[in-house]
Scaffold this active site. Structure first.
Site, PDB file in Angstrom:
ATOM      1  N   HIS A 185       0.734  -1.282   0.026  1.00 17.83           N
ATOM      2  CA  HIS A 185      -0.099  -0.090   0.015  1.00 17.83           C
ATOM      3  C   HIS A 185       0.768   1.313   0.127  1.00 17.83           C
ATOM      4  CE1 HIS A 185      -3.929   1.923   0.745  1.00 17.83           C
ATOM      5  NE2 HIS A 185      -4.394   1.034   0.262  1.00 17.83           N
ATOM      6  N   HIS A 283      -6.638  -3.294 -11.133  1.00 15.24           N
ATOM      7  CA  HIS A 283      -7.327  -2.683  -9.482  1.00 15.24           C
ATOM      8  C   HIS A 283      -8.784  -2.329  -9.587  1.00 15.24           C
ATOM      9  CE1 HIS A 283      -7.629   0.473  -6.583  1.00 15.24           C
ATOM     10  NE2 HIS A 283      -6.967  -0.204  -5.652  1.00 15.24           N
TER      11      HIS A 283
END
Length: 380
Positions: A185, A283
């Site tokens: 992340h 994504h």
């Protein structure tokens, strides 16, 4: 046929939907979502309206060029997300015009089903193991989890040990046949990523995602030869943005079809990735239109790897993946995969009444802001 009307809808949990209607009554749907900036993107869609009203919706490439180049200041996540949702809706219309799913317009399907992965949470190894087993029982063959929460520039050995322990538990729960990916992340420093990736190699993750923030893409060559496939791209918004990542040696590209210019640009990024031997795993922690759009790419492009789905993800509060669909069976999963969508356009039917009702409800989703123990900003 001409574009007659463009509407946007802010709906829970954090999505912006776009509806384009033609003078013949044909309607296309898109999802110009940008998490935490939905209202800003909504304004950008409004600003693009004059370029679209009265135009032929089937001239997708020409409209895309006008939307992206018809202003002196170009690019960035706001504009590219606005364009992405409009682009999805235009492809939806074009597929419906011809009575075929969008992937047929790209040359037809190259596969009959698309493998997906689900998200799992948990801060402790036992929690991860339980969450993984739950997903396996639901039919998943692959999962993704965060590596770590709030972290500092150089983590303690205990903090790094906890990441390895959680990965080991995931592997144990999945066995050798299942797959798990680990999302850094962008939270870890390049120093910690260099320390962490070799330790995780023995657990055999499918890939490690965003080991550095996107503005440090130039550091990726330090990480791409450490024994684990590196993935990145959810915060890259164009072919030009992806080029340095390809040159750095990533294994998996992760464009977001609601951020990176829509179906048109993600198709180009996917084709470009083939030149570098890179596979694509779009994504998609978003809604049903974004997922359906991503799947159209997956069915049409050979170098697709795996698809993220948002069902049950921790962000989905107030609504979930299937809540705005008339027929939820389109996303029925079989043996860890979603069968090919065959209905015209994006292959889904949006429940317009549910969308309009949700748009009237107040909601706000703001990206979390984290601070370190000493009070300094920390990456979320």
């Amino acid at each position: 046929m001409k574009i007659e009307r463009i509407e946007t809808f802010l709906v829970a949990p954090r999505w912006l939907l776009c509806r384009i209607e033609t003078d013949t009554g044909l309607v296309g749907w898109g999802e110009p979502s940008l998490e935490g900036r939905a209202r800003t993107v909504q304004t950008a869609v409004e600003e693009l309206r004059p370029l679209l009203i009265g135009r032929d919706p089937s001239r997708i490439e020409d409209l895309w060029i006008h939307m992206t180049r018809g202003t002196f200041y170009r690019g960035g996540p706001i504009l590219s997300s606005a364009v992405a949702g409009i682009d999805q809706a235009l492809w939806d219309i074009k597929g419906k015009m011809h009575g075929v799913p969008v992937h047929e317009l790209f040359g037809g399907p190259v596969r009959d089903r698309v493998r997906y992965y689900s998200w799992v949470g948990g801060d402790e190894p036992a929690e991860i193991a339980d969450a993984v087993r739950e997903q396996v029982e639901k039919g998943s063959t692959a999962i993704k989890m965060n590596a770590i929460g709030r972290t500092r520039a150089i983590s303690t050995n205990a903090e790094l040990d906890s990441v390895v322990a959680r990965a080991e538990e995931a592997r144990s729960a999945l066995g050798r046949e299942g797959d798990f990916a680990i999302d850094f992340h962008g939270r870890m420093s390049i120093v910690d990523s260099r320390r962490m990736i070799p330790r995780l190699a023995e657990t055999g993750p499918l890939f490690i995602e965003e080991p550095v923030v996107p503005e440090q893409t130039h550091l990726l060559p330090q990480l791409t030869n450490l024994g684990v496939p590196i993935a990145t791209g959810e915060r890259l918004f164009s072919r030009q943005d992806f080029l340095p990542a390809f040159e750095a040696g990533i294994s998996v590209a992760q464009p977001d079809i609601s951020h990176a210019g829509g179906i048109s640009e993600v198709a180009r990024i996917t084709t470009m990735a083939e030149v570098w031997g890179v596979h694509v795993a779009p994504h998609c922690p978003l809604g049903p239109i974004a997922l359906a759009s991503s799947l159209q790419i997956a069915f049409a492009k050979h170098n697709f790897l795996i698809q993220e789905i948002s069902a049950g993800i921790h962000y989905n509060k107030g609504a979930d993946l299937l809540d705005y669909l008339v027929d939820t069976s389109v996303f029925t999963t079989e043996n860890g995969a979603i069968p090919r969508l065959t209905s015209p356009g994006l292959g889904i039917e949006i429940d317009e009444a549910a969308v309009r009702a949700a748009d009237k409800a107040e909601f706000e989703w703001i990206s979390p802001t984290w601070r370190d123990d000493d009070g300094a900003f920390a990456e979320w």
